[in-house]
Design an enzyme around this catalytic site. Sequence first.
Site, PDB file in Angstrom:
ATOM      1  N   ASP A  54       3.654   2.068  -0.326  1.00 57.24           N
ATOM      2  CA  ASP A  54       3.005   1.564  -1.548  1.00 57.24           C
ATOM      3  C   ASP A  54       3.248   2.428  -2.734  1.00 57.24           C
ATOM      4  OD1 ASP A  54       0.945  -0.872  -1.868  1.00 57.24           O
ATOM      5  OD2 ASP A  54       1.218  -0.789   0.248  1.00 57.24           O
ATOM      6  N   ASP A  67       2.324  -2.370  -5.810  1.00 59.75           N
ATOM      7  CA  ASP A  67       0.935  -3.088  -5.633  1.00 59.75           C
ATOM      8  C   ASP A  67       0.819  -3.721  -7.149  1.00 59.75           C
ATOM      9  OD1 ASP A  67      -1.615  -3.262  -4.178  1.00 59.75           O
ATOM     10  OD2 ASP A  67      -2.279  -2.136  -5.989  1.00 59.75           O
ATOM     11  N   GLU A 100       4.677  -6.869  -5.446  1.00 64.93           N
ATOM     12  CA  GLU A 100       3.461  -7.935  -5.217  1.00 64.93           C
ATOM     13  C   GLU A 100       2.985  -8.410  -6.627  1.00 64.93           C
ATOM     14  OE1 GLU A 100      -1.101  -7.819  -3.474  1.00 64.93           O
ATOM     15  OE2 GLU A 100      -0.389  -6.237  -4.963  1.00 64.93           O
ATOM     16  N   HIS A 160      -2.804  -7.399   5.106  1.00 64.13           N
ATOM     17  CA  HIS A 160      -4.109  -6.751   5.120  1.00 64.13           C
ATOM     18  C   HIS A 160      -5.238  -7.345   4.094  1.00 64.13           C
ATOM     19  CE1 HIS A 160      -2.078  -5.102   1.695  1.00 64.13           C
ATOM     20  NE2 HIS A 160      -3.227  -4.495   1.355  1.00 64.13           N
ATOM     21  N   ASP A 161      -4.665  -8.276   3.130  1.00 66.02           N
ATOM     22  CA  ASP A 161      -5.443  -8.655   2.363  1.00 66.02           C
ATOM     23  C   ASP A 161      -6.015 -10.088   2.640  1.00 66.02           C
ATOM     24  OD1 ASP A 161      -5.725  -6.636   0.498  1.00 66.02           O
ATOM     25  OD2 ASP A 161      -3.814  -7.401  -0.388  1.00 66.02           O
TER      26      ASP A 161
HETATM   27  C1  GLC Z   1      -3.444  -5.216  -3.983  1.00 66.44           C
HETATM   28  C2  GLC Z   1      -3.583  -4.758  -2.327  1.00 66.44           C
HETATM   29  C3  GLC Z   1      -5.152  -4.697  -2.218  1.00 66.44           C
HETATM   30  C4  GLC Z   1      -5.806  -3.798  -3.123  1.00 66.44           C
HETATM   31  C5  GLC Z   1      -5.304  -4.271  -4.495  1.00 66.44           C
HETATM   32  C6  GLC Z   1      -5.686  -3.151  -5.447  1.00 66.44           C
HETATM   33  O1  GLC Z   1      -3.793  -6.508  -4.078  1.00 66.44           O
HETATM   34  O2  GLC Z   1      -2.852  -5.471  -1.622  1.00 66.44           O
HETATM   35  O3  GLC Z   1      -5.284  -4.367  -0.807  1.00 66.44           O
HETATM   36  O4  GLC Z   1      -7.235  -3.977  -3.056  1.00 66.44           O
HETATM   37  O5  GLC Z   1      -3.921  -4.478  -4.807  1.00 66.44           O
HETATM   38  O6  GLC Z   1      -5.142  -1.921  -5.372  1.00 66.44           O
END
Ligand code: GLC
Length: 538
Positions: free
Chosen positions: A98, A194, A245, A309-310
């Site tokens: 990440d 991220d 992402e 994970h989200d």
């Molecule tokens: C992304 C991650 C998440 C995190 C956010 C802030 O969406 O997947 O888990 O809380 O970024 O870094």
Amino acid sequence: MKKNWWKESVVYQVYWRSFYDTDGDGYGDLEGVIQKLDYIQELGADVIWLNPCFESPDVDNGYDISDYRSIMSKAGTMETFDRFLQEVHNRGMKLIMDLVVNHTSDQHPWFKESRSSKDNPKRDYYVWRREPNNWRSYFTPSVWEFDDQTEEYYFHSFAVEQPDLNWENPMVRQEVYSFMRFWLDKGIDGFRMDVINLLAKQAGFPDAENPEDISYLGNNPGIHEYLQEMHREVLQHYDIFTVGEIPFVTPEDGLLYVGENRRELHTLFHFEVCDYMIHWDMQRYKEIQRRWYKGLWEKGWNSQFLNNHDHTRLVTRFGNDSIFRVESAKCFAVLLHLLPGMPYIYQGEEIGMTGVRYKSIQEYQDIAMKNKYKEEVEKGRDPGEVFKSLVHLSRDNSRTPVQWDESPNAGFTKGTPWIKVNPNYKEINVAQSLADPDSIFYFYKKLIQLRKENKIMVYGDYQEVLEDHQQIYSFIRELDHQRWLVVLNISELLVQVNVPESLSIAGKEMLLTNYKNEVDSNVEWALRPYEARIYRLL
Ligand code: GLC
């Protein structure tokens, strides 16, 4: 179409803190991932995506980093990391990490300096303003936090403890490139980036008409210059894979990030499904796939996932996590591995793990959920109602420990797990899956194997059939005179359809199915709940 190793890969996501604990502190660790690498290899995954394991106060489970060049003690040491990377490579797999560079932790030395005085050289590493605007952050009612020390506000897209970096500052960008090289030089195979489309901020921070729609946080002017610079300075010098992402993105904008001629990223996660489709919605899902296929095919590459994970586990959110759990898990597996784009498997998905229902807010850990709960209750809403409304999409649904076997705490830890194990671990666990030849695990394994042997699953083009059907999702993949038909009944009903000659399955080879015997029916397509079949038409 251009062939690349990553297009042909299946990614397995390891949320290490919930994977396997070897030192009894209740958190999974890198040593635990090493010990279970054979399991991941047995499944057949090619690439591991490891969630952040860098030094962090852990306010947002490692997404608040205080030192980009060291390993968080809960996860292990740099020595363990190096061994882990070596062990991944020894098994012919690859590792992506990440990259969290939209924000740091407020405990990062840069931020400590930045907030110390207005003329500190690091002041401009972050975004400071005299006046706030009306924007919301992901986790709090305002993106601005007043800091007593210098009496200005700093900007945070997420928690108060996650101040956003100022990407306008070239020194910030050089710092980021430098630690990206640090990890790449160790030999990692790429990054999951991220919220990477949040780096550029809107000039002047104008008030939003509708502050609840937080899409103002992303896709702002300047973002593509940053990513192209990152590509020029770092990415192009390594044979790696990148996935961004990218929330709030249409296929048209998506192509700007992943277009093959753009020199930015390889692929992306868009969130048209996971951020907006609360329950399964067949027409909407088909429409999203249609639009993204049209927008990206032959120009850029997509990803396929229904949880991470989200986002709540797919059987609970989109399928059926009770009587048709096994059938629906396998049916969605076929969907994800047969649609165009790279399939992602989130740990535990391969054994059909389900979401969790804790009894009270105190048992939840998710900062997004907890903050929202507090905000709504402070507005005077009924706490019970607020709690109920947040349970379905709480991020803890997918963060409970991997269920390895039926021993206490599902064999995840000998200590007290940082988050409670899902009570269904005696029925749903890895040991049981590995012992049952019909398990979800072996079904995933077959699908992954099929993909390795048949490039049509990767490079074949995609045509939908029976577009308007409410229960059936069916499509054809076609490559070099080969034609496959995928037929899925994404519902709890028995569905029968008369199909035109061109879709006849009589006498065709069935490559994979999640039911044992054929249905006795006069109608050509007769499908039981969540039945999935793949045929070779040509
Ligand atoms: C992304 C991650 C998440 C995190 C956010 C802030 O969406 O997947 O888990 O809380 O970024 O870094």
